[in-house]
Design a protein around this motif. Sequence first.
Motif, PDB file in Angstrom:
ATOM      1  N   ALA A 198       0.840  -1.189   0.000  1.00 17.42           N
ATOM      2  CA  ALA A 198       0.000   0.000   0.000  1.00 17.42           C
ATOM      3  C   ALA A 198       0.876   1.240   0.000  1.00 17.42           C
ATOM      4  CB  ALA A 198      -0.925   0.014   1.214  1.00 17.42           C
ATOM      5  N   ILE A 199       0.274   2.350  -0.406  1.00 18.99           N
ATOM      6  CA  ILE A 199       0.985   3.622  -0.437  1.00 18.99           C
ATOM      7  C   ILE A 199       0.060   4.704   0.053  1.00 18.99           C
ATOM      8  CG2 ILE A 199       0.407   3.926  -2.898  1.00 18.99           C
ATOM      9  CD1 ILE A 199       3.146   5.405  -3.154  1.00 18.99           C
ATOM     10  N   ARG A 200       0.531   5.507   0.980  1.00 10.54           N
ATOM     11  CA  ARG A 200      -0.272   6.592   1.520  1.00 10.54           C
ATOM     12  C   ARG A 200      -0.430   7.697   0.486  1.00 10.54           C
ATOM     13  NH1 ARG A 200       2.232   6.933   7.504  1.00 10.54           N
ATOM     14  NH2 ARG A 200       3.372   8.689   6.596  1.00 10.54           N
ATOM     15  N   GLY A 201      -1.525   8.439   0.636  1.00  5.42           N
ATOM     16  CA  GLY A 201      -1.830   9.441  -0.362  1.00  5.42           C
ATOM     17  C   GLY A 201      -1.020  10.699  -0.245  1.00  5.42           C
ATOM     18  N   SER A 202      -0.874  11.203   0.965  1.00  5.58           N
ATOM     19  CA  SER A 202      -0.297  12.536   1.139  1.00  5.58           C
ATOM     20  C   SER A 202       1.213  12.563   1.023  1.00  5.58           C
ATOM     21  CB  SER A 202      -0.706  13.087   2.511  1.00  5.58           C
ATOM     22  OG  SER A 202      -0.292  12.191   3.522  1.00  5.58           O
ATOM     23  N   VAL A 239       4.386   7.333   1.538  1.00  4.58           N
ATOM     24  CA  VAL A 239       5.008   6.269   2.328  1.00  4.58           C
ATOM     25  C   VAL A 239       4.395   4.934   1.912  1.00  4.58           C
ATOM     26  CG1 VAL A 239       5.271   5.307   4.638  1.00  4.58           C
ATOM     27  CG2 VAL A 239       5.567   7.760   4.263  1.00  4.58           C
ATOM     28  N   THR A 240       5.255   3.946   1.752  1.00  3.01           N
ATOM     29  CA  THR A 240       4.793   2.641   1.257  1.00  3.01           C
ATOM     30  C   THR A 240       4.950   1.559   2.322  1.00  3.01           C
ATOM     31  OG1 THR A 240       6.970   2.157   0.302  1.00  3.01           O
ATOM     32  CG2 THR A 240       5.345   3.217  -1.128  1.00  3.01           C
ATOM     33  N   TYR A 241       4.146   0.539   2.174  1.00  3.47           N
ATOM     34  CA  TYR A 241       4.191  -0.639   3.019  1.00  3.47           C
ATOM     35  C   TYR A 241       4.110  -1.846   2.093  1.00  3.47           C
ATOM     36  CZ  TYR A 241       2.466   2.990   6.153  1.00  3.47           C
ATOM     37  OH  TYR A 241       2.298   4.160   6.839  1.00  3.47           O
ATOM     38  N   SER A 242       4.916  -2.854   2.372  1.00  4.85           N
ATOM     39  CA  SER A 242       4.917  -4.030   1.505  1.00  4.85           C
ATOM     40  C   SER A 242       4.890  -5.304   2.325  1.00  4.85           C
ATOM     41  CB  SER A 242       6.173  -4.035   0.618  1.00  4.85           C
ATOM     42  OG  SER A 242       6.198  -2.928  -0.248  1.00  4.85           O
ATOM     43  N   ALA A 243       4.245  -6.314   1.773  1.00  3.54           N
ATOM     44  CA  ALA A 243       4.288  -7.630   2.399  1.00  3.54           C
ATOM     45  C   ALA A 243       5.714  -8.167   2.341  1.00  3.54           C
ATOM     46  CB  ALA A 243       3.331  -8.574   1.677  1.00  3.54           C
ATOM     47  N   ASN A 244       6.081  -8.944   3.325  1.00  4.80           N
ATOM     48  CA  ASN A 244       7.462  -9.435   3.393  1.00  4.80           C
ATOM     49  C   ASN A 244       7.851 -10.236   2.162  1.00  4.80           C
ATOM     50  OD1 ASN A 244       8.015  -8.258   5.858  1.00  4.80           O
ATOM     51  ND2 ASN A 244       7.338 -10.042   7.031  1.00  4.80           N
ATOM     52  N   TYR A 245       6.904 -10.951   1.616  1.00  4.68           N
ATOM     53  CA  TYR A 245       7.269 -11.846   0.518  1.00  4.68           C
ATOM     54  C   TYR A 245       7.535 -11.106  -0.793  1.00  4.68           C
ATOM     55  CZ  TYR A 245       2.309 -11.391  -0.747  1.00  4.68           C
ATOM     56  OH  TYR A 245       1.081 -10.900  -1.080  1.00  4.68           O
ATOM     57  N   VAL A 246       7.255  -9.797  -0.847  1.00  8.71           N
ATOM     58  CA  VAL A 246       7.554  -9.046  -2.063  1.00  8.71           C
ATOM     59  C   VAL A 246       8.628  -7.983  -1.865  1.00  8.71           C
ATOM     60  CG1 VAL A 246       5.242  -9.443  -2.986  1.00  8.71           C
ATOM     61  CG2 VAL A 246       5.729  -7.315  -1.740  1.00  8.71           C
ATOM     62  N   LYS A 247       9.069  -7.817  -0.642  1.00  7.64           N
ATOM     63  CA  LYS A 247      10.098  -6.803  -0.396  1.00  7.64           C
ATOM     64  C   LYS A 247      11.355  -7.112  -1.199  1.00  7.64           C
ATOM     65  CE  LYS A 247       8.576  -5.108   4.082  1.00  7.64           C
ATOM     66  NZ  LYS A 247       8.843  -5.007   5.539  1.00  7.64           N
ATOM     67  N   GLY A 248      11.861  -6.073  -1.834  1.00  9.41           N
ATOM     68  CA  GLY A 248      13.035  -6.231  -2.671  1.00  9.41           C
ATOM     69  C   GLY A 248      12.714  -6.611  -4.103  1.00  9.41           C
ATOM     70  N   TYR A 271      -5.750   5.863   6.927  1.00 12.87           N
ATOM     71  CA  TYR A 271      -4.361   6.310   6.842  1.00 12.87           C
ATOM     72  C   TYR A 271      -3.455   5.284   7.495  1.00 12.87           C
ATOM     73  CZ  TYR A 271      -0.508   9.705   7.023  1.00 12.87           C
ATOM     74  OH  TYR A 271       0.686  10.363   6.845  1.00 12.87           O
ATOM     75  N   GLY A 272      -2.407   4.896   6.791  1.00 14.35           N
ATOM     76  CA  GLY A 272      -1.461   3.979   7.407  1.00 14.35           C
ATOM     77  C   GLY A 272      -1.330   2.682   6.635  1.00 14.35           C
ATOM     78  N   PRO A 273      -0.714   1.673   7.234  1.00 12.60           N
ATOM     79  CA  PRO A 273      -0.461   0.385   6.569  1.00 12.60           C
ATOM     80  C   PRO A 273      -1.726  -0.464   6.536  1.00 12.60           C
ATOM     81  CG  PRO A 273       0.383   0.316   8.786  1.00 12.60           C
ATOM     82  CD  PRO A 273      -0.122   1.731   8.575  1.00 12.60           C
ATOM     83  N   VAL A 274      -2.690  -0.049   5.761  1.00 13.53           N
ATOM     84  CA  VAL A 274      -3.962  -0.749   5.702  1.00 13.53           C
ATOM     85  C   VAL A 274      -3.786  -2.021   4.885  1.00 13.53           C
ATOM     86  CG1 VAL A 274      -6.409  -0.502   5.243  1.00 13.53           C
ATOM     87  CG2 VAL A 274      -5.052   1.519   5.750  1.00 13.53           C
ATOM     88  N   ALA A 275      -3.866  -3.159   5.551  1.00 10.28           N
ATOM     89  CA  ALA A 275      -3.546  -4.424   4.899  1.00 10.28           C
ATOM     90  C   ALA A 275      -4.705  -5.406   4.875  1.00 10.28           C
ATOM     91  CB  ALA A 275      -2.348  -5.068   5.586  1.00 10.28           C
TER      92      ALA A 275
END
Length: 124
Positions: free
Chosen positions: A50-54, A57-66, A102-106
Amino acid sequence: QVQLVESGGGLVQAGGSLRLSCVASGRAFSSYTMGWFRQAPGKEREFVGAIRGSDGVTYSANYVKGRFTISRDNAKNTVYLQMNSLKPEDTAVYYCAATPKYGPVAVPTDYDYWGQGTQVTVSS
């Protein structure tokens, strides 16, 4: 109301790359957190990132990081999912979604709007 349309899916060999796009209609795109989810046959929908709008800032699941990168262009009402080093287990329908939270909505149920999905198939 927000309408979302994904594109960019397709068939790719393992190790290849794809970039998915999701175009949003409606107002205040920059105020929404945008998420990417995927769903493989017989499996539950799972969070990719996910990526915040303002502030982007991004959040990613561990299995896709990198391997996967989320970005957005608020001027174009578009969010992207760049997928590199694809694996056969990445095969799924990929969905973008929007939420005013707002935030790491998963959690899928926290999202209010969904696209129709785009198929990604990775061959071995």
